[in-house]
Write an enzyme that holds these catalytic residues in place. Structure first.
Site, PDB file in Angstrom:
ATOM      1  CE1 TYR A 160      -6.344   4.526  -1.016  1.00 28.97           C
ATOM      2  CE2 TYR A 160      -4.329   4.247   0.252  1.00 28.97           C
ATOM      3  CZ  TYR A 160      -5.644   3.914   0.003  1.00 28.97           C
ATOM      4  OH  TYR A 160      -6.262   2.980   0.786  1.00 28.97           O
TER       5      TYR A 160
ATOM      6  CB  SER B 129      -0.906   0.009   1.237  1.00 29.65           C
ATOM      7  OG  SER B 129      -1.546   1.258   1.408  1.00 29.65           O
TER       8      SER B 129
ATOM      9  CE  LYS C  67      -7.943  -2.945  -2.843  1.00 25.95           C
ATOM     10  NZ  LYS C  67      -8.837  -2.182  -1.954  1.00 25.95           N
TER      11      LYS C  67
ATOM     12  CG  HIS D  91     -11.267   1.089   0.856  1.00 25.18           C
ATOM     13  ND1 HIS D  91     -10.510   1.660  -0.142  1.00 25.18           N
ATOM     14  CD2 HIS D  91     -10.486   1.138   1.979  1.00 25.18           C
ATOM     15  CE1 HIS D  91      -9.349   2.044   0.338  1.00 25.18           C
ATOM     16  NE2 HIS D  91      -9.298   1.726   1.629  1.00 25.18           N
TER      17      HIS D  91
ATOM     18  CB  THR E 243      -7.105   2.681  -4.218  1.00 25.32           C
ATOM     19  OG1 THR E 243      -6.486   1.406  -3.996  1.00 25.32           O
ATOM     20  CG2 THR E 243      -8.335   2.778  -3.351  1.00 25.32           C
TER      21      THR E 243
END
Length: 419
Positions: A160, A136, A276, A300, A186
């Site tokens: 992100y 992540s 995602k 999520h 995402t």
């Protein structure tokens, strides 16, 4: 009358199969865990409340997460009999390369907060199992260190998009340079969801030493010893943050990101790109037109919009609409190998597990992640055999019925039921 006699030693000998006690406490507790729920129970005992609740919790009333898990429970399998299932294959190609199992480790934030081995344990375990590991943007191990932990396996990077675009793309460049083969973008976090457990716990990064946290730490000394005697938390993307998780997300993440921005990111990434957080058929169709390699149906983990669509319910229709143009993956709510088999039968090419992996990590570090993967793998194999299939390719929608519990009463005019 029942005739009784004194038992002979020769009769008792076959019954006496005493097992030597396992002296390794970690090994003993992990061997006793037979399900992901068992690992969760161990994790809860061993992890401070704020860290455990960050993993366990979801947004607001946590309805999205509960519904996602319920959806997997509300299925009926349809087994075929008299099939040769002496040998079962659980692998196939995903995004152009082989995987040994139809699931990988999802990207999770602040992972070393859950257990000090963090992403390194996940990457090692994934490498041993032959499955991808996802790092992540909010991970607590650097891109380069994850690559070092998993030098020959498949590493995916989750992005992100921040308000600082240059900083975001610098991370993308680092991931490409480190040999990460897939970028997960995402798209369901324009702002942070209302994660009420974190607010009530005062969960901050790093965790604050208050009277409450100290009292909660007393029965969990190993966690605090590890936390205080290992390197301070360092993130894949930033050095330090003092505040709540929600504050961090709202400060960093860009609510202006559009499909045009996604096309811009795609043009700069050399590997596979997967989006995602897809939650409607309409958005899946638009992403197929954009030419992405895959999408992940996900809300999520219930951590953003409460009462969001249930990804598993959405799966069959999305596969019908775009399954021939891109790979459809799935996460949210997976707690067993049977859940994964059901998703594959309904058209998912791949699944990701987040909480299931973290429960194993909190229960026993890398060995706990190994155990979580072992449990899911065994359940997948057993479910396939009981269904009468030898390969993932043989799984098809006829093996699964999604039982109805939640059905729309009515929709506003002009909004199709499929969209």
């Amino acid at each position: 009358m029942v005739q009784r006699r004194i038992p002979k030693i020769a009769d008792l000998a076959p019954l006496m199969k005493f097992k030597a006690p396992e002296l390794n406490a970690r090994k003993r507790r992990l061997e006793a865990a037979l399900t992901i729920h068992d690992l969760r129970a161990i994790a809860k005992r061993r992890t401070p409340k704020a860290a455990f609740d960050y993993t366990e919790g979801a947004a607001e009333s946590e309805i999205s997460l509960a519904r996602a898990r319920q959806a997997f429970e509300d299925i009926e399998f349809h087994p075929a009999i008299l099939r040769d299932v002496s040998a079962v294959s659980t692998g196939w190609d995903v995004l152009g390369a082989p995987v040994a199992l139809p699931f990988g480790i999802a990207p999770t934030g602040f992972t070393r907060m859950m257990q000090t081995e963090g992403e390194t344990a996940g990457a090692h375990a994934a490498a041993k199992a032959g499955i991808p590991f996802s790092l992540s943007t909010m991970g607590t191990t650097s891109i380069e260190d994850v690559r070092a932990a998993n030098p020959t396996g498949r590493n995916w990077f989750q992005l992100y998009m921040w308000k600082d675009r240059d900083r975001s793309m610098a991370l993308v460049d680092r991931a490409a340079t480190a040999g990460f083969d897939t970028l997960l973008v995402t798209v369901d976090v324009p702002i942070a969801g209302a994660r009420l457990r974190d607010k009530r716990n005062g969960f901050s990064i790093p965790p604050a030493l208050t009277v409450g946290t100290v009292l909660n730490a007393l029965p969990r000394p190993e966690w605090w010893i590890n936390f205080l005697t290992t390197e301070p938390l360092a993130f894949a993307s930033l050095d330090r943050w003092s505040g709540t998780v929600g504050d961090l997300l709202d400060t960093m993440f860009d609510p202006t990101v559009t499909f045009e921005d996604l096309a811009w990111i795609k043009a700069q990434w050399p590997g596979k790109i997967v989006v995602k957080g897809v939650q409607t058929v309409a958005d899946a169709t638009r992403l197929a037109e954009l030419g992405v390699d895959g999408i992940i149906l996900s809300n999520h983990g219930g951590r953003q919009l409460d009462r969001a669509p249930i990804p598993f319910h959405l799966l069959p229709q999305v596969v019908r609409e775009v399954g021939g143009e891109l790979e459809v993956h799935l996460d949210t709510g997976i707690m067993s190998g049977a859940d994964i088999v059901a998703a594959v039968a309904l058209g998912a090419r791949f699944t990701l597990v987040g909480r299931a992996y973290l429960y194993g990590l909190m229960a026993g570090g890398e060995a706990g992640v190994d155990r979580a993967i072992e449990i899911l793998s065994g359940q997948i194999t057993r479910t396939m055999r009981l269904l009468g299939v030898k390969t993932l390719e043989e799984l098809e929608p006829g093996h699964v019925t999604q039982l109805a519990r939640l059905t729309p009463i009515a929709r506003p005019a002009g909004i199709p039921a499929t969209r």
